[in-house]
Design a protein around this motif. Sequence first.
Motif, PDB file in Angstrom:
ATOM      1  N   GLU A 141       0.826  -1.208   0.000  1.00  0.00           N
ATOM      2  CA  GLU A 141       0.000   0.000   0.000  1.00  0.00           C
ATOM      3  C   GLU A 141       0.859   1.257   0.000  1.00  0.00           C
ATOM      4  O   GLU A 141       0.412   2.337  -0.352  1.00  0.00           O
ATOM      5  CB  GLU A 141      -0.920  -0.006   1.214  1.00  0.00           C
ATOM      6  CG  GLU A 141      -2.087  -0.967   1.023  1.00  0.00           C
ATOM      7  CD  GLU A 141      -2.993  -1.024   2.235  1.00  0.00           C
ATOM      8  OE1 GLU A 141      -2.768  -0.228   3.174  1.00  0.00           O
ATOM      9  OE2 GLU A 141      -3.902  -1.863   2.234  1.00  0.00           O
ATOM     10  N   SER A 142       2.119   1.105   0.425  1.00  0.00           N
ATOM     11  CA  SER A 142       2.955   2.288   0.577  1.00  0.00           C
ATOM     12  C   SER A 142       3.986   2.477  -0.529  1.00  0.00           C
ATOM     13  O   SER A 142       4.470   3.583  -0.717  1.00  0.00           O
ATOM     14  CB  SER A 142       3.710   2.234   1.907  1.00  0.00           C
ATOM     15  OG  SER A 142       2.848   1.930   2.942  1.00  0.00           O
ATOM     16  N   TYR A 143       4.360   1.399  -1.184  1.00  0.00           N
ATOM     17  CA  TYR A 143       5.471   1.514  -2.129  1.00  0.00           C
ATOM     18  C   TYR A 143       5.112   1.050  -3.535  1.00  0.00           C
ATOM     19  O   TYR A 143       4.298   0.151  -3.707  1.00  0.00           O
ATOM     20  CB  TYR A 143       6.675   0.708  -1.646  1.00  0.00           C
ATOM     21  CG  TYR A 143       7.122   1.102  -0.268  1.00  0.00           C
ATOM     22  CD1 TYR A 143       7.788   2.309  -0.061  1.00  0.00           C
ATOM     23  CD2 TYR A 143       6.854   0.283   0.822  1.00  0.00           C
ATOM     24  CE1 TYR A 143       8.169   2.677   1.217  1.00  0.00           C
ATOM     25  CE2 TYR A 143       7.237   0.644   2.089  1.00  0.00           C
ATOM     26  CZ  TYR A 143       7.891   1.842   2.288  1.00  0.00           C
ATOM     27  OH  TYR A 143       8.268   2.207   3.534  1.00  0.00           O
ATOM     28  N   ARG A 168       2.486   8.763  -0.282  1.00  0.00           N
ATOM     29  CA  ARG A 168       2.079   9.423   0.960  1.00  0.00           C
ATOM     30  C   ARG A 168       1.000  10.444   0.627  1.00  0.00           C
ATOM     31  O   ARG A 168       1.233  11.330  -0.200  1.00  0.00           O
ATOM     32  CB  ARG A 168       3.281  10.117   1.606  1.00  0.00           C
ATOM     33  CG  ARG A 168       3.196  10.124   3.126  1.00  0.00           C
ATOM     34  CD  ARG A 168       4.345  10.885   3.712  1.00  0.00           C
ATOM     35  NE  ARG A 168       5.629  10.198   3.535  1.00  0.00           N
ATOM     36  CZ  ARG A 168       6.788  10.798   3.753  1.00  0.00           C
ATOM     37  NH1 ARG A 168       6.840  12.065   4.106  1.00  0.00           N
ATOM     38  NH2 ARG A 168       7.915  10.133   3.598  1.00  0.00           N
ATOM     39  N   TYR A 169      -0.134  10.301   1.231  1.00  0.00           N
ATOM     40  CA  TYR A 169      -1.271  11.208   1.028  1.00  0.00           C
ATOM     41  C   TYR A 169      -1.531  11.413  -0.477  1.00  0.00           C
ATOM     42  O   TYR A 169      -1.662  12.533  -0.948  1.00  0.00           O
ATOM     43  CB  TYR A 169      -1.027  12.567   1.696  1.00  0.00           C
ATOM     44  CG  TYR A 169      -0.589  12.438   3.114  1.00  0.00           C
ATOM     45  CD1 TYR A 169      -1.428  11.847   4.066  1.00  0.00           C
ATOM     46  CD2 TYR A 169       0.676  12.871   3.523  1.00  0.00           C
ATOM     47  CE1 TYR A 169      -1.027  11.724   5.379  1.00  0.00           C
ATOM     48  CE2 TYR A 169       1.078  12.752   4.824  1.00  0.00           C
ATOM     49  CZ  TYR A 169       0.228  12.168   5.752  1.00  0.00           C
ATOM     50  OH  TYR A 169       0.638  12.038   7.037  1.00  0.00           O
ATOM     51  N   GLY A 170      -1.497  10.323  -1.221  1.00  0.00           N
ATOM     52  CA  GLY A 170      -1.800  10.424  -2.645  1.00  0.00           C
ATOM     53  C   GLY A 170      -0.665  10.980  -3.474  1.00  0.00           C
ATOM     54  O   GLY A 170      -0.780  11.101  -4.689  1.00  0.00           O
ATOM     55  N   ARG A 171       0.443  11.324  -2.832  1.00  0.00           N
ATOM     56  CA  ARG A 171       1.581  11.850  -3.598  1.00  0.00           C
ATOM     57  C   ARG A 171       2.705  10.817  -3.615  1.00  0.00           C
ATOM     58  O   ARG A 171       2.767   9.927  -2.779  1.00  0.00           O
ATOM     59  CB  ARG A 171       2.081  13.159  -2.981  1.00  0.00           C
ATOM     60  CG  ARG A 171       1.028  14.250  -3.081  1.00  0.00           C
ATOM     61  CD  ARG A 171       1.439  15.454  -2.279  1.00  0.00           C
ATOM     62  NE  ARG A 171       2.581  16.132  -2.891  1.00  0.00           N
ATOM     63  CZ  ARG A 171       3.171  17.165  -2.318  1.00  0.00           C
ATOM     64  NH1 ARG A 171       2.754  17.629  -1.174  1.00  0.00           N
ATOM     65  NH2 ARG A 171       4.188  17.747  -2.907  1.00  0.00           N
ATOM     66  N   THR A 172       3.595  10.962  -4.581  1.00  0.00           N
ATOM     67  CA  THR A 172       4.690   9.995  -4.708  1.00  0.00           C
ATOM     68  C   THR A 172       6.022  10.649  -4.360  1.00  0.00           C
ATOM     69  O   THR A 172       6.300  11.752  -4.798  1.00  0.00           O
ATOM     70  CB  THR A 172       4.770   9.489  -6.157  1.00  0.00           C
ATOM     71  OG1 THR A 172       3.466   9.148  -6.579  1.00  0.00           O
ATOM     72  CG2 THR A 172       5.671   8.292  -6.272  1.00  0.00           C
ATOM     73  N   TYR A 173       6.790   9.968  -3.556  1.00  0.00           N
ATOM     74  CA  TYR A 173       8.123  10.463  -3.198  1.00  0.00           C
ATOM     75  C   TYR A 173       9.165   9.428  -3.599  1.00  0.00           C
ATOM     76  O   TYR A 173       8.939   8.235  -3.426  1.00  0.00           O
ATOM     77  CB  TYR A 173       8.242  10.679  -1.687  1.00  0.00           C
ATOM     78  CG  TYR A 173       7.331  11.734  -1.159  1.00  0.00           C
ATOM     79  CD1 TYR A 173       7.761  13.055  -1.069  1.00  0.00           C
ATOM     80  CD2 TYR A 173       6.047  11.421  -0.743  1.00  0.00           C
ATOM     81  CE1 TYR A 173       6.925  14.028  -0.580  1.00  0.00           C
ATOM     82  CE2 TYR A 173       5.203  12.394  -0.248  1.00  0.00           C
ATOM     83  CZ  TYR A 173       5.646  13.697  -0.165  1.00  0.00           C
ATOM     84  OH  TYR A 173       4.814  14.664   0.309  1.00  0.00           O
ATOM     85  N   LYS A 174      10.328   9.927  -4.022  1.00  0.00           N
ATOM     86  CA  LYS A 174      11.426   9.000  -4.285  1.00  0.00           C
ATOM     87  C   LYS A 174      12.141   8.750  -2.957  1.00  0.00           C
ATOM     88  O   LYS A 174      12.320   9.679  -2.168  1.00  0.00           O
ATOM     89  CB  LYS A 174      12.396   9.628  -5.294  1.00  0.00           C
ATOM     90  CG  LYS A 174      13.357   8.589  -5.845  1.00  0.00           C
ATOM     91  CD  LYS A 174      14.315   9.181  -6.849  1.00  0.00           C
ATOM     92  CE  LYS A 174      15.200   8.104  -7.451  1.00  0.00           C
ATOM     93  NZ  LYS A 174      15.758   7.130  -6.525  1.00  0.00           N
TER      94      LYS A 174
END
Lengths: 283, 282
Positions: free
Chosen positions: A63-65, A75-81
């Motif tokens: 669900e997170s990655y 995270r909160y619908g946004r994507t982080y590297k």
Amino acid sequence: MEQNGIFISYDKRKELANAIQRVVSIREGDLGYVLKEYINEIMHLPEYLHPFLPKKTEVSLGESYILSSGIREFRYGRTYKLCTESEIGILYSHSDKIADAVAEHDIVKASAIREIPSFDWAKWIDDVIKLKYGELKYRRYGLLYAFEGFRFNLEYIPYERLDYVALSEITDESKNEKREIQKIEYQYDYTRSFPIVYINTKDKNGSGGRTIGVYSPETSVNRGNVREVSLELYPMADKLIEILKDMENGLNIYKQEFEKRLNRLKDITAMYKFKKITAQFKK
Amino acid sequence: MEQNGIFISYDKRKELANTIRGIIGYQVGNISYVFYNYRHKLISLPEYLYPLLPKNRKVPINDYYVLSDRIRELSDVYGDGYSSTRDTRILYTYSGKIADAVEKYNSTKANIIREIPSFDWTRWIHDIKLEHGELRYRQRLKEPFDDFDFTVEYVPYEPLKGTFLSEILGEGEEISKLEEINRLLYRNEYDGSPVLSIYGMKKSYSGLWEPSICSIGVSSDIKCIYEVSLELYPVADKLIEILKDMENGLNIYKQEFEKRLKRLEDIKSIYEFKETVGKLRQ
């Protein structure tokens, strides 16, 4: 008239300092050096394995990655590297799922990913190494993080009680509780890049105690530290030299274990380095 | 086989530590204790002299201050509404003028105010020649009472040459090297505890020459005094000699302070007695 005091032999004091120095050393051939290289290689592994998947291909890991060219966090619908440090943790935790996804495009990379959990020392470090004067134990943190937070902790516990007699105690007027050396702790933390040795004592009649920390002599900040500690611990130099040498022997056994796996890590990185250079030449 | 090393006598190491403690110690009978009491009494003096003038009486001292029941600072914007937090210093600076104004209503108080400048140690502290060195009062500021800071410097007639213990034991290692000790500084600041600083010349392991050898305060922990006494152990004999010499000099200053402290205590007692009588009458 016989004077009440202590004779400090230059040679013995230096021998004790050298025995401490060898344990905390990060020179080539020491455990500190190997650990530094080992952790460094692991941390850079995701960098060499990049890209995981061809462009525009994405596989969700949980669900997170998400796995694409790199590993990304939702995270909160946004994507982080993710940063390399977190990435290796994800590669470790989801190695099978990631390897399955990668295998469809690159079998060699997938094999390397499947191998990652085997580089976690918590899985192969023997709990206890019996030595001549004591035993060396790997201390588990009980953390569930991959590679135990990139922290390596060993405890040397002497078989026989060793009375703690420090110079400050016998030359000072304040008489402290009688103490004994409980354990010598070797701690390596990748954020510091040098080991610290703690000599832990405990009161003979209670649970209180004190800890003396000896830092790696290679750092300029702690240059005088080994000298000061070797003077402070001089009254028990003979016995301490003996157990520090014993501990050093134990550390060398761990070092050999790390070296074995370090060779494999180096092979993996060498292969990817070679690929990179070849690709650059082709360009 | 003769071993290469150094013998550390517990007693001598302890003697050196105790001598250092003797100087910076804060116990009844030493200068730090007397000095603390002295300053405390001095700063409390305006409180005991209050009120300076009867109600509704005002005398200007100069363009900045007015004397009424107490000293007030004049401000262009707010008038004479501020009470001075530096009463002792103003009493000192304008003692003649203030005493003249107070005398009309209370000659005892006026006499005391006239006496205040005599409590400023910069007026009666002098350099002292001792057996192994000289104790010099170091005036830092020109303000009255020198900002309640007391600093004396002990300069030995001959610099003390020697080595650090670590220098002897750390052969071949990067360490500081002691060249000489040529100055000891005793500093006692208002609101602070006494500090003994040892100066001279040492070569740090980076190769730079540094004048500061170490500083030890009463607030430094026991370990700090222990470490200094161990590090300076090779020069213990001579250092104990000059520290004791310095302590003798500090005791001479102490006696001077005690003399005047007694007078300050007498003044305080008079006013405390008056206050008690006043309360009983009420």
